[in-house]
Design a protein around this motif. Sequence first.
Motif, PDB file in Angstrom:
ATOM      1  N   VAL A   5      16.177   5.187   5.846  1.00  0.00           N
ATOM      2  CA  VAL A   5      17.497   5.606   5.394  1.00  0.00           C
ATOM      3  C   VAL A   5      18.009   6.608   6.421  1.00  0.00           C
ATOM      4  O   VAL A   5      17.332   7.586   6.735  1.00  0.00           O
ATOM      5  N   LEU A   6      19.183   6.337   6.936  1.00  0.00           N
ATOM      6  CA  LEU A   6      19.823   7.246   7.901  1.00  0.00           C
ATOM      7  C   LEU A   6      20.848   8.082   7.171  1.00  0.00           C
ATOM      8  O   LEU A   6      21.691   7.557   6.452  1.00  0.00           O
ATOM      9  N   TRP A   7      20.768   9.395   7.354  1.00  0.00           N
ATOM     10  CA  TRP A   7      21.762  10.304   6.781  1.00  0.00           C
ATOM     11  C   TRP A   7      22.336  11.133   7.901  1.00  0.00           C
ATOM     12  O   TRP A   7      21.601  11.652   8.754  1.00  0.00           O
ATOM     13  N   THR A   8      23.637  11.239   7.936  1.00  0.00           N
ATOM     14  CA  THR A   8      24.303  12.018   8.975  1.00  0.00           C
ATOM     15  C   THR A   8      25.518  12.703   8.380  1.00  0.00           C
ATOM     16  O   THR A   8      25.813  12.571   7.193  1.00  0.00           O
TER      17      THR A   8
ATOM     18  N   ARG B 153      29.468  15.650  19.504  1.00  0.00           N
ATOM     19  CA  ARG B 153      28.359  16.433  20.062  1.00  0.00           C
ATOM     20  C   ARG B 153      27.609  17.167  18.952  1.00  0.00           C
ATOM     21  O   ARG B 153      28.204  17.657  18.012  1.00  0.00           O
ATOM     22  N   ASP B 154      26.313  17.247  19.097  1.00  0.00           N
ATOM     23  CA  ASP B 154      25.462  17.995  18.164  1.00  0.00           C
ATOM     24  C   ASP B 154      25.603  17.503  16.725  1.00  0.00           C
ATOM     25  O   ASP B 154      25.559  18.294  15.781  1.00  0.00           O
ATOM     26  N   VAL B 155      25.753  16.218  16.540  1.00  0.00           N
ATOM     27  CA  VAL B 155      25.840  15.647  15.195  1.00  0.00           C
ATOM     28  C   VAL B 155      24.433  15.582  14.609  1.00  0.00           C
ATOM     29  O   VAL B 155      23.518  15.070  15.250  1.00  0.00           O
ATOM     30  N   PRO B 156      24.243  16.101  13.407  1.00  0.00           N
ATOM     31  CA  PRO B 156      22.906  16.027  12.803  1.00  0.00           C
ATOM     32  C   PRO B 156      22.635  14.639  12.226  1.00  0.00           C
ATOM     33  O   PRO B 156      23.499  14.048  11.572  1.00  0.00           O
ATOM     34  N   PHE B 157      21.447  14.119  12.477  1.00  0.00           N
ATOM     35  CA  PHE B 157      20.986  12.858  11.917  1.00  0.00           C
ATOM     36  C   PHE B 157      19.632  13.106  11.275  1.00  0.00           C
ATOM     37  O   PHE B 157      18.827  13.861  11.806  1.00  0.00           O
ATOM     38  N   ALA B 158      19.382  12.461  10.147  1.00  0.00           N
ATOM     39  CA  ALA B 158      18.069  12.533   9.508  1.00  0.00           C
ATOM     40  C   ALA B 158      17.651  11.122   9.109  1.00  0.00           C
ATOM     41  O   ALA B 158      18.477  10.350   8.615  1.00  0.00           O
TER      42      ALA B 158
ATOM     43  N   GLU C 264       0.811  -1.219   0.000  1.00  0.00           N
ATOM     44  CA  GLU C 264       0.000   0.000   0.000  1.00  0.00           C
ATOM     45  C   GLU C 264       0.843   1.267   0.000  1.00  0.00           C
ATOM     46  O   GLU C 264       0.313   2.369   0.092  1.00  0.00           O
ATOM     47  N   GLY C 265       2.148   1.126  -0.083  1.00  0.00           N
ATOM     48  CA  GLY C 265       3.031   2.282  -0.077  1.00  0.00           C
ATOM     49  C   GLY C 265       4.119   2.148  -1.130  1.00  0.00           C
ATOM     50  O   GLY C 265       3.909   1.577  -2.191  1.00  0.00           O
ATOM     51  N   THR C 266       5.272   2.675  -0.803  1.00  0.00           N
ATOM     52  CA  THR C 266       6.417   2.611  -1.707  1.00  0.00           C
ATOM     53  C   THR C 266       7.586   1.936  -0.993  1.00  0.00           C
ATOM     54  O   THR C 266       7.542   1.693   0.221  1.00  0.00           O
ATOM     55  N   MET C 267       8.631   1.679  -1.761  1.00  0.00           N
ATOM     56  CA  MET C 267       9.829   1.095  -1.180  1.00  0.00           C
ATOM     57  C   MET C 267      10.396   2.022  -0.093  1.00  0.00           C
ATOM     58  O   MET C 267      10.889   1.553   0.922  1.00  0.00           O
ATOM     59  N   LEU C 268      10.281   3.336  -0.297  1.00  0.00           N
ATOM     60  CA  LEU C 268      10.750   4.273   0.726  1.00  0.00           C
ATOM     61  C   LEU C 268       9.922   4.144   2.003  1.00  0.00           C
ATOM     62  O   LEU C 268      10.471   4.171   3.104  1.00  0.00           O
ATOM     63  N   ASP C 269       8.606   3.982   1.864  1.00  0.00           N
ATOM     64  CA  ASP C 269       7.747   3.811   3.047  1.00  0.00           C
ATOM     65  C   ASP C 269       8.169   2.584   3.853  1.00  0.00           C
ATOM     66  O   ASP C 269       8.073   2.583   5.081  1.00  0.00           O
ATOM     67  N   ASN C 270       8.610   1.556   3.166  1.00  0.00           N
ATOM     68  CA  ASN C 270       8.961   0.300   3.826  1.00  0.00           C
ATOM     69  C   ASN C 270      10.433   0.210   4.213  1.00  0.00           C
ATOM     70  O   ASN C 270      10.896  -0.831   4.661  1.00  0.00           O
ATOM     71  N   SER C 271      11.162   1.306   4.024  1.00  0.00           N
ATOM     72  CA  SER C 271      12.582   1.365   4.360  1.00  0.00           C
ATOM     73  C   SER C 271      12.818   2.466   5.380  1.00  0.00           C
ATOM     74  O   SER C 271      11.926   3.258   5.679  1.00  0.00           O
TER      75      SER C 271
END
Length: 140
Positions: free
Chosen positions: A61-64, A80-85, A52-59
Amino acid sequence: WLTAPERHHDLSHGGRQMPGHSTYESLVKIGRFHAEQLGRFLTALDSVSEGEGTMLDNSVVLWTSEHAGNKVGVDDHSRRDVPFALFGSAGGYFRTGRNIDCKGRPHNELMLSLVHAMGFTSEKTFGDPELCQGPLPGLT
């Protein structure tokens, strides 16, 4: 090929520079290139239907970045204060569309949250147990 005068790693030492400084501008070019590549990857994942979604919905992904903090003149190669998304919800495990201030909590707790999202919920710590009190609160 990005016309940076030095290697990426070498540019990241010596303290954060002000906009307009060649080191700052080189790091911006490199960061922009990385973000563009990530965007292409996420778009590709989002273009594939799964259930019912996409491959992104079912995954997830960590970006830092290895560049932490925002203090001019301070070596920003710290822990310290490392950005994560995070992108994607790991099949609905994570609530999306938010910005969370983790208030200095160790990134080990984020890593444990990712381990749990992959189904290994019996794991109680990630890395040094003194730096991991459990999954990062507020992600699910």
